[in-house]
Write an enzyme that holds these catalytic residues in place. Structure first.
Site, PDB file in Angstrom:
ATOM      1  N   ARG A 104      -2.485  16.914  18.434  1.00 12.36           N
ATOM      2  CA  ARG A 104      -3.899  17.590  17.916  1.00 12.36           C
ATOM      3  C   ARG A 104      -3.559  18.656  16.722  1.00 12.36           C
ATOM      4  NH1 ARG A 104      -6.934  21.978  16.767  1.00 12.36           N
ATOM      5  NH2 ARG A 104      -6.059  22.898  18.890  1.00 12.36           N
ATOM      6  N   ASP A 105      -2.983  19.815  17.459  1.00 10.61           N
ATOM      7  CA  ASP A 105      -3.087  21.175  16.897  1.00 10.61           C
ATOM      8  C   ASP A 105      -1.760  20.783  15.624  1.00 10.61           C
ATOM      9  OD1 ASP A 105      -2.539  23.996  15.714  1.00 10.61           O
ATOM     10  OD2 ASP A 105      -2.546  24.585  17.791  1.00 10.61           O
TER      11      ASP A 105
ATOM     12  N   HIS B  27      -1.249  30.750  24.917  1.00 11.88           N
ATOM     13  CA  HIS B  27      -0.921  29.869  23.725  1.00 11.88           C
ATOM     14  C   HIS B  27      -0.590  31.078  22.680  1.00 11.88           C
ATOM     15  CE1 HIS B  27      -1.827  26.414  20.779  1.00 11.88           C
ATOM     16  NE2 HIS B  27      -1.722  27.811  20.254  1.00 11.88           N
TER      17      HIS B  27
ATOM     18  N   HIS C 187       2.128  32.116  19.346  1.00 10.53           N
ATOM     19  CA  HIS C 187       2.340  31.668  17.932  1.00 10.53           C
ATOM     20  C   HIS C 187       3.880  32.599  17.923  1.00 10.53           C
ATOM     21  CE1 HIS C 187      -1.200  29.549  16.066  1.00 10.53           C
ATOM     22  NE2 HIS C 187      -1.088  29.457  17.092  1.00 10.53           N
TER      23      HIS C 187
ATOM     24  N   CYS D 137      -1.596  26.497  12.167  1.00  5.30           N
ATOM     25  CA  CYS D 137      -2.471  27.257  10.941  1.00  5.30           C
ATOM     26  C   CYS D 137      -1.404  28.350  10.399  1.00  5.30           C
ATOM     27  CB  CYS D 137      -3.702  27.465  11.217  1.00  5.30           C
ATOM     28  SG  CYS D 137      -4.895  26.171  11.804  1.00  5.30           S
TER      29      CYS D 137
ATOM     30  N   ASN E 251       2.644  27.753  16.134  1.00  9.75           N
ATOM     31  CA  ASN E 251       2.869  27.440  17.162  1.00  9.75           C
ATOM     32  C   ASN E 251       4.568  27.755  17.784  1.00  9.75           C
ATOM     33  OD1 ASN E 251       0.065  26.733  18.140  1.00  9.75           O
ATOM     34  ND2 ASN E 251       0.641  24.829  17.003  1.00  9.75           N
TER      35      ASN E 251
END
Lengths: 309, 309
Positions: B13-14, B207, B209, B240, B249
């Site tokens: 998804r991401d 989560h 990055h 992103c 990520n």
């Protein structure tokens, strides 16, 4: 967390050494001066290796005589053997610290310097008093301290035994290198906790590679254990990446950014360091891969989004 | 260190969402099945966003109906609003978990979903009971939880207040996103220690990055604080990245490699995960940048040097 750490910038030796294209001596000098201006008080700038082995570093004497840095900046040279030390000592007024080295694993040591560990250790034990006798600081680095690509597991007891022998020989500082990026944070915490118990009163330095992305996690693990001395390379240069194209040394700008964000003072001005990293990127003519060089520093003013948009 | 953690793979998804070139539905399905085969028991695989906003994900229904994964694999879909939830619920038999989200910072929330935080929160508080009422698991993610590129510092008390409201609304899991990689390990330890005190009995997910290279260091910091649920993306896809070209990520293969090396079980087979990462690299036709994909896993047998030479 400690309030302050020491970071030694090793790019001008460990980084440049890996560059296939000749870097002009004047550019090396300019970049070393940029790094000193950024606030590094420890710089590894030259190596007394045979020029047919590493032609890139054959201007060690010109670099050492050419650089003009503040009096409190400690310049370090690497010497691979007694012959290299002899040559280095002819220029002893141009630097402050000599680093000598041995690998913890037999196979890596043989491939690196073509002799058994015992022979390297014996030579280092002869060299350390000579270095000290010349009024210089003596550092020793144990390579493959957290694992060896040829032998796999390296027994921490063997690493600490080597380190103890080097401490007894008079070394002021002992470095431990994760030469091919095999270390993990649990291993690093455990190793340095034991090393700090075993080797009281001597400076212990952590040298990590980011081969598997764990470089900064390992740096935090070493900090947790009580280590306050680190090595890194601007622009993420060097570290003999295996395989080629992989990451080698942790990037100084990534390490400085993280530590300063954590409230641990490094004495390094991140913007000035990024200036040096951009300068070496321009000189080398290829994009460098350190994260903060690409993304920019964290901007808590909210201006980061404007800057990058 | 905990004996075991949960990792949710969010790449389908991401990660895919950030890809400019259309990925065929069959390839998405094949890669999701590869990831399930690698051992992930939590996969974020689709989003019910408007297809004119993110055309890449307009095949959510085909993907959900097409994938064939073991019964213990939990599939998650993201919904941006009540309209998206309504459509998702028409296919409620094809997934297990719905994630809803809000940004902790006002400016990021407005730029992301074009409404104030209070309006988003009110919508989420209406959506959570509907999701639970449909027999589904409900997760909520607070974005920009560790800093906002537009506003800078984000008050942890504000983040925890939002999280508490979402917990009261019935969410089973609360995720905290370092949306643009501003977090550092000291901040992360402190935040999650407080979050675990404030929000007992609810699963908290980290989560991160890797924008500034600190992603894995932050993961270890979260582990230290007691977090056992993480999200990451295979091939280092997505997130992103700001600016374009920066890292987003953290890579699943880097996270899995580090945790397994630390003795923390992930349930994921690293070789099978690398197979999936190489497959997506081939599909996308560009070199991906995760460290373990480039360097290979740590090989303690000493065979690593042979493999890479």
């Amino acid at each position: 967390m400690p309030a302050r750490v020491q970071i030694r910038e090793v790019g001008p030796r460990d980084g440049f050494q890996n560059e296939p294209e000749r870097i002009p001596t004047d550019d090396k000098i300019r970049l070393i001066e940029d790094l000193a201006r950024a606030g590094f008080r420890r710089l590894e700038v030259a190596s007394f290796v045979r020029s047919d082995v590493i032609p890139q570093l054959d201007d060690a004497i010109e670099v050492l005589h050419g650089v003009d840095v503040p009096g409190d900046v400690e310049l370090r040279v690497l010497v691979p053997n007694e012959r290299g030390l002899q040559i280095a000592l002819e220029h002893r007024d141009t630097f402050h610290d000599v680093v000598i080295f041995v690998s913890a694993s037999e196979t890596h040591n043989r491939k690196n310097v073509n002799r058994p560990v015992a022979a390297s250790l014996a030579a280092l034990e002869r060299m350390a008093p000579v270095i000290k006798g010349a009024g210089l600081r003596c550092s020793a680095t144990v390579a493959t301290a957290f694992g060896c690509p040829f032998e796999g597991v390296v027994d921490p007891a063997r690493v600490l035994d080597l380190a103890s022998r080097l401490a007894e020989a008079g070394c002021d500082e002992l470095g431990f290198g994760d030469t091919t990026g095999m270390a993990n944070p649990v291993q690093v915490r455990s190793f340095f906790a034991e090393a700090l118990r075993t080797l009281p009163g001597i400076e212990l330095t952590a040298h990590f590679h980011n081969t598997r992305g764990q470089g900064l996690a390992n740096a935090v693990a070493a900090l947790d254990a009580g280590v306050t001395s680190f090595e890194s390379s601007f622009g993420e240069l060097g570290g003999c990446p295996i395989p080629p194209g992989a990451t080698g040394n942790i990037a100084s700008e990534d390490l400085v950014s993280m530590l300063e964000e954590m409230g641990v003072a490094t004495g390094v001005d991140l913007d000035a360091l990024l200036h040096a990293a951009r300068a070496v990127q321009t000189l080398l003519g290829r994009p460098l891969t350190s994260h903060v060089l690409v993304a920019g520093p964290v901007d808590w003013s909210g201006g980061g989004a404007r800057r990058t948009s």
